[in-house]
Design a protein around this motif. Structure first.
Motif, mmCIF file in Angstrom:
data_model
loop_
_atom_site.group_PDB
_atom_site.id
_atom_site.type_symbol
_atom_site.label_atom_id
_atom_site.label_comp_id
_atom_site.label_asym_id
_atom_site.label_seq_id
_atom_site.Cartn_x
_atom_site.Cartn_y
_atom_site.Cartn_z
ATOM 1 N N ALA A 2 73.852 131.213 -45.052
ATOM 2 C CA ALA A 2 73.383 132.390 -45.317
ATOM 3 C C ALA A 2 73.064 133.284 -44.204
ATOM 4 C CB ALA A 2 71.986 132.354 -46.393
ATOM 5 N N ALA A 3 72.481 132.714 -43.151
ATOM 6 C CA ALA A 3 72.215 133.300 -42.027
ATOM 7 C C ALA A 3 72.913 133.491 -40.895
ATOM 8 C CB ALA A 3 70.938 132.438 -41.418
ATOM 9 N N ALA A 13 75.617 134.828 -38.833
ATOM 10 C CA ALA A 13 76.026 136.272 -38.467
ATOM 11 C C ALA A 13 77.090 136.524 -37.159
ATOM 12 C CB ALA A 13 74.859 137.189 -38.206
ATOM 13 N N ARG A 30 78.248 136.888 -48.696
ATOM 14 C CA ARG A 30 77.351 137.034 -47.804
ATOM 15 C C ARG A 30 77.327 138.361 -46.960
ATOM 16 N NH1 ARG A 30 78.239 133.013 -43.699
ATOM 17 N NH2 ARG A 30 79.930 134.785 -43.081
ATOM 18 N N ASP A 31 78.791 138.733 -46.580
ATOM 19 C CA ASP A 31 78.719 139.970 -45.757
ATOM 20 C C ASP A 31 79.069 141.049 -46.460
ATOM 21 O OD1 ASP A 31 78.346 138.331 -43.480
ATOM 22 O OD2 ASP A 31 80.510 137.929 -43.301
ATOM 23 N N TYR A 85 69.038 135.174 -44.631
ATOM 24 C CA TYR A 85 69.633 136.361 -44.582
ATOM 25 C C TYR A 85 68.955 137.463 -44.118
ATOM 26 C CZ TYR A 85 73.265 140.074 -45.086
ATOM 27 O OH TYR A 85 73.880 141.194 -44.944
ATOM 28 N N GLU A 86 69.233 138.137 -43.070
ATOM 29 C CA GLU A 86 68.817 139.535 -42.648
ATOM 30 C C GLU A 86 69.654 140.730 -42.954
ATOM 31 O OE1 GLU A 86 66.045 140.071 -41.150
ATOM 32 O OE2 GLU A 86 65.311 138.052 -40.817
ATOM 33 N N HIS A 93 72.708 141.510 -51.877
ATOM 34 C CA HIS A 93 72.480 140.672 -50.652
ATOM 35 C C HIS A 93 72.547 139.328 -51.373
ATOM 36 C CE1 HIS A 93 69.906 143.997 -48.767
ATOM 37 N NE2 HIS A 93 71.162 144.256 -48.465
ATOM 38 N N ALA A 115 73.607 136.313 -50.383
ATOM 39 C CA ALA A 115 73.596 135.207 -49.583
ATOM 40 C C ALA A 115 72.479 134.208 -49.890
ATOM 41 C CB ALA A 115 73.492 135.637 -47.995
ATOM 42 N N GLN A 156 73.012 130.291 -51.546
ATOM 43 C CA GLN A 156 72.432 129.228 -50.896
ATOM 44 C C GLN A 156 71.692 128.445 -51.620
ATOM 45 O OE1 GLN A 156 71.992 129.240 -46.535
ATOM 46 N NE2 GLN A 156 69.808 129.202 -46.920
#
Length: 259
Positions: free
Chosen positions: A10-11, A13, A42-43, A139-140, A156, A158, A162
């Motif tokens: 999820a995180a 990047a 996720r993206d 996720y940010e 969002h 992600a 997860q």
């Protein structure tokens, strides 16, 4: 094919010249693997600059079916507006607004004429440490949305992938047309299993994922074969023109400010 392997990306990047980029520009032909699909989901918000959605959510409660309409507008980076209402109510009836410029969040509940204005909620710090396991990282978002809401889940995805879908037995079941768009369907059986009393082995989630953007188009939850929740996008527009006043808001006269 059913997969039960956890997904903990999820995180993850990817950045270039200070800009975050989608790790996957497009899904491969045919049906993707769960790993490929979750990475693509996720993206999702990295594939548009502006977004307009209308989501209709039906939930079965002890009082019967409850229907909620959610209108969403997003302009990267930071600007978002979420309006929640009842689709059968008159114009100007009970509604709630959540609006943010990336720094300040304002909310207003028309039913009680209550408003709030506060800095956007800080996200956990220090979780970008590469020594942390993937499941401990979050996720940010480019543009934050109200947490634990349908728009947050759909845009969002992600965290949902997860922490929910990847905890069950997932299957990519096929493709179909949803809202005139090609979608990939995922079936997830008994997510969040803890193997103690209270588990629902008959709990199931079906998710339709937009093949072009990676957004969730529809989410259906079932218990014992009965639908308990059905949320779906009924209108969608990516990279559409939004009016300059789209994110303007003034608290109505008589509003009681809580903080």
């Amino acid at each position: 094919m059913t997969e039960t392997r956890l997904w903990d990306r999820a995180a993850v990047a990817i950045a270039a010249d200070g800009r975050r980029l989608a790790a996957t520009k497009a899904l491969p032909e045919g049906l993707p693997t769960l790993q490929q699909l979750f990475d693509f989901m996720r993206d999702a918000e990295l594939r548009f600059t502006t977004l307009r959605l209308r989501i209709l959510e039906r939930a079965v409660t002890t009082k019967g079916e409850d229907v909620t309409q959610v209108d969403v507008m997003v302009r990267h980076p930071g600007q978002a507006k979420v309006t929640t209402s009842r689709p059968d109510e008159i114009v100007g009836g009970h509604y709630e607004i959540w609006i943010s410029d990336g720094d300040i969040v304002r909310t207003y509940a028309a039913a009680h004429k209550l408003g709030t204005q506060r800095p956007i909620r800080n996200r956990p710090r220090g979780l970008d440490d590469p020594d942390f396991p993937g499941m401990a990282r979050v996720y940010e978002p480019v543009t934050p949305l109200p947490m634990e809401t349908v728009p947050e889940t759909f845009i969002h995805a992600a965290g949902y992938c997860q922490n929910v879908l990847a905890t069950g037995a997932c299957t990519v079941t096929g493709s179909a047309i949803v809202l005139g768009r090609e979608a990939i369907w995922i079936r997830c059986d008994h997510p969040r299993t803890v193997e103690i009393d209270g588990d629902r082995p008959d709990y199931r989630i079906d998710v339709a994922v937009d093949r072009e953007l990676g957004l969730i188009l529809r989410l259906v939850e079932r218990v014992g074969g009965n639908v308990t929740r059905d949320a779906e996008i009924t209108e969608i527009g990516a990279d559409v023109s939004l009016p300059p006043s789209a994110f303007d808001f003034v608290f109505p006269t008589g509003t009681t400010m809580l903080f």
